[in-house]
Design a protein around this motif. Structure first.
Motif, mmCIF file in Angstrom:
data_model
loop_
_atom_site.group_PDB
_atom_site.id
_atom_site.type_symbol
_atom_site.label_atom_id
_atom_site.label_comp_id
_atom_site.label_asym_id
_atom_site.label_seq_id
_atom_site.Cartn_x
_atom_site.Cartn_y
_atom_site.Cartn_z
ATOM 1 N N THR A 420 -8.439 1.753 -3.122
ATOM 2 C CA THR A 420 -7.419 2.390 -3.951
ATOM 3 C C THR A 420 -6.111 1.630 -3.854
ATOM 4 O O THR A 420 -5.867 0.890 -2.885
ATOM 5 N N ASP A 421 -5.251 1.823 -4.862
ATOM 6 C CA ASP A 421 -3.940 1.183 -4.812
ATOM 7 C C ASP A 421 -3.085 1.710 -3.663
ATOM 8 O O ASP A 421 -2.112 1.076 -3.251
ATOM 9 N N LYS A 422 -3.458 2.874 -3.117
ATOM 10 C CA LYS A 422 -2.708 3.425 -1.974
ATOM 11 C C LYS A 422 -2.826 2.511 -0.750
ATOM 12 O O LYS A 422 -2.016 2.603 0.178
ATOM 13 N N ALA A 423 -3.821 1.599 -0.749
ATOM 14 C CA ALA A 423 -4.014 0.688 0.382
ATOM 15 C C ALA A 423 -3.041 -0.490 0.343
ATOM 16 O O ALA A 423 -2.929 -1.220 1.321
ATOM 17 N N PRO A 426 0.596 0.538 2.484
ATOM 18 C CA PRO A 426 0.311 1.972 2.634
ATOM 19 C C PRO A 426 1.445 2.752 3.283
ATOM 20 O O PRO A 426 2.127 2.253 4.183
ATOM 21 N N GLY A 431 -3.685 6.027 2.260
ATOM 22 C CA GLY A 431 -3.482 4.589 2.119
ATOM 23 C C GLY A 431 -3.854 3.816 3.357
ATOM 24 O O GLY A 431 -4.536 2.778 3.286
ATOM 25 N N ARG A 435 -6.881 1.142 3.786
ATOM 26 C CA ARG A 435 -6.509 -0.221 4.196
ATOM 27 C C ARG A 435 -7.381 -0.676 5.367
ATOM 28 O O ARG A 435 -7.875 -1.808 5.385
ATOM 29 N N ARG A 456 -10.097 -2.663 -5.518
ATOM 30 C CA ARG A 456 -8.955 -1.745 -5.452
ATOM 31 C C ARG A 456 -8.439 -1.432 -6.859
ATOM 32 O O ARG A 456 -8.187 -2.325 -7.646
ATOM 33 N N GLU A 555 3.536 3.420 -7.592
ATOM 34 C CA GLU A 555 2.408 2.826 -6.878
ATOM 35 C C GLU A 555 2.408 1.308 -7.039
ATOM 36 O O GLU A 555 2.994 0.765 -7.976
#
Length: 606
Positions: A420-423, A426, A431, A435, A456, A555
């Motif tokens: 995910t882009d949360k990684a 983070p 996140g 990661r 991702r 984000e």
């Protein structure tokens, strides 16, 4: 009886009418008229000088030849109908009439002196017969088209786009009495179409004239008939339609129109996905098929939104076996319905298991021997995991480790971890956990030398529990929409688009890489909420709640120090992350990054 019903009855009658036989008798009658008029003109109306018995023979010959050539050219086939076009019929009538006239003219040329008739009669009769035949057909098409047009009960519509899609749409509407819409004007920016007609419907202005055109024509709906209408254009359309008090309908992609024409069920309401989505992603089918075809493929999290769509897409590429694994039995049933068309669950295509249980996973992998694994199982709700970070550790970190270990044990060739882009840079439990999952996936990729990689991307439109379904439910229940911050933005991608790019990434990704899907431009959450309220027609309040713990205002897809090289696909960036060996996993270090410890999480205090 309504006009619409009378139109349907008229259409039913027209379908039974023997058009071919009727046209043949009309054509024969026209040949007789043409020959008589040609003779009168040739002899300057000196009736006593005309050998009517000879010309009667010409008339009989014309009738016989017209039947022969007409059947050859399909002018009188059984079950034929008057068509809205007519080019093929026009060519056929021309060829048949020319052939009949030529034969009779040659006969008159050879025997005219003997029979005492003029050789010029057929030269006059042939073009006369042709013009009358075409005139009759043109008049018949006008009358039939009027009989087939939508009745006054249909909704007046403006058509945005007078090109291929728009002209096909108008042709369908103007020839189907069951059409719920009646075209009253065409909107197009092409200067070549200004003040012209598209199948009898006037071009009434350009995009800037939509509001005025709606007022002038009385239209209540705007139909977007543009083959490549992207989200930016559709947002402009929605704004213009709102000013003109028009509802909006959209057509299917141009490929569908070309393949099977316009059909009654094609038109649909404008959706929020249309306003957020982008042009369809071009994927290389050969690259995808090369690593999926005839392979045993396992998908974890197969009952989720991404996992189930992945299963549906994978099934198209002919895997030897597709194994769907999840701990959600209802989700597995829905995935089974999508892939196999039934939800009986009495099949080994679905596996009920939890990725937190390492021994169970390894036993399943050793028994089923998958060759390709898509790891989509995860906990994904940021605020929930902020409250219970221990759960993020168990599922997103240890669960991923268990799947990787099981895959390594049986020699899985390709492993794709869904991230995910949360990684990227983070700031939350979600996140950080994703990661770490990327890092241990990269470690296994480097250690095994096989294609173990992560993909991702950001928010997926319509995924279970995501923003859009939540907004839809709140609007349906007339409840306020909650937005964290007026300036918050997010990246959006449709479920099919995300899955296609994930599959593509599996074909081009290299060992240990993290592949980042291009999500386009970030979208304002407030704008999404406002547009959804506008589409609903309701007066819904928007409440700002403030950013939640661990949540970003904007984000990011790419973290600090990560590259954005795109060597294979224009929408997929390749980068690398630090590797993390399984024996270096440290829960206490993970919790400290979150500002907590395993001993003061809410879960441990329950």
């Amino acid at each position: 009886m309504t006009a619409h019903s009378r139109g349907l009855l008229g259409e039913k009658y027209l379908r039974k009418f023997p058009v071919g036989r009727f046209l043949y008798f009309i054509d024969v009658l026209l040949w007789m008229i043409a020959i008589v008029l040609a003779a009168l003109l040739r002899y300057e109306f000196a009736v006593d000088q005309i050998s009517w018995s000879i010309y009667a023979g010409f008339f009989v010959g014309a009738a016989a030849l017209q039947l022969v050539f007409g059947l050859v050219l399909n002018l009188y086939r059984k079950g034929m109908r008057f068509r809205a076009g007519g080019f093929e019929d026009t060519v056929g009538v021309f060829l048949a009439t020319a052939a009949v006239g030529s034969v009779l003219w040659i006969v008159s040329l050879i025997f005219g002196g003997t029979w005492g008739i003029s050789r010029g009669v057929m030269l006059i009769a042939t073009p006369g017969a042709l013009m009358m035949m075409l005139g009759v057909r043109f008049l018949a098409r006008i009358l039939v088209s009027r009989a087939r047009q939508p009745g006054p009960d249909s909704e007046p519509a403006l058509i945005l786009g007078g090109g291929y899609v728009g002209s096909n749409l108008i042709r369908w509407m103007m020839s189907d009495p069951a059409s719920p819409y009646r075209p009253v004007g065409v909107i197009d920016d092409d200067p070549n179409l200004a003040r012209r007609n598209v199948h009898g419907v006037q071009v009434v202005g350009t995009f800037a004239d939509i509001e005025e055109a709606a007022r002038r024509t009385g239209a209540t709906v705007l139909i977007v008939a543009i083959g490549a209408a992207d989200a930016a254009l559709l947002r402009r359309v929605q704004d213009a339609a709102k000013r003109g008090r028009l509802s909006v309908k959209v057509m299917p992609p141009i490929g569908q129109v070309v393949a099977r024409g316009v059909q009654g069920g094609d038109l649909r309401d404008l959706s929020i996905e249309d306003l957020l989505g982008r042009q369809p992603v071009e994927t290389d089918v050969s690259e995808i098929a090369s690593y999926l075809m005839d392979k045993r493929v396992l998908v974890t999290g197969a009952g989720g939104s991404i996992g189930s769509q992945l299963c549906t897409e994978i099934a198209k590429y002919g895997p030897a076996e597709l194994i769907m694994l999840d701990r959600d039995e209802t989700g597995l049933q829905q995935a089974l319905i999508s892939v196999h068309g039934n939800g009986l669950l009495d099949t080994n295509a679905v596996v009920l298991a939890d990725i937190r249980e390492a021994d169970t996973l390894e036993a399943i992998f050793r028994a089923r021997r998958p060759e390709v694994v898509f790891h989509a199982a995860a906990l994904k709700h940021l605020p929930m995991l902020e409250q219970y970070p221990d759960e993020a550790w168990k599922s997103n970190v240890l669960g991923t480790l268990h799947v990787l270990q099981a895959a390594e044990a049986v020699g899985v060739e390709t492993f794709i971890n869904i991230s995910t882009d949360k990684a990227a840079n983070p700031t939350s439990a979600l996140g950080h956990s994703k990661r770490v999952a990327e890092k241990i996936t990269a470690w296994f990729g480097h250690t095994t030398g096989r294609n173990y990689l992560s993909v991702r991307f950001g928010n997926v439109i319509g995924s279970r529990g995501s923003m859009l379904p939540t907004f839809i439910r709140l609007i349906a229940e007339d409840k306020p929409l909650t937005v964290t911050h007026p300036d918050a933005t997010r990246y959006f991608m449709t479920i099919p688009e995300a899955c296609q790019l994930v599959l593509q990434a599996g074909g081009i990704g290299r060992s240990g890489e993290v592949l980042i899907l291009d999500m386009g431009e970030p979208v304002s959450i407030l704008e999404v909420a406002q547009r959804m309220i506008a589409m609903s027609g309701k007066d819904i309040e928007i409440v700002f709640t403030g950013l939640r713990d661990g949540e970003k205002l904007h984000e990011e897809l790419v973290g600090a120090g990560e590259s954005e090289d795109r060597p294979f696909h224009p929408l997929i960036s390749h980068t690398s992350v630090d590797t993390l060996a399984p024996d270096h996993l440290d829960k206490e270090s993970f919790m400290r990054r979150l500002g907590t410890t395993p001993h003061n999480t809410k879960e441990s205090s329950r």
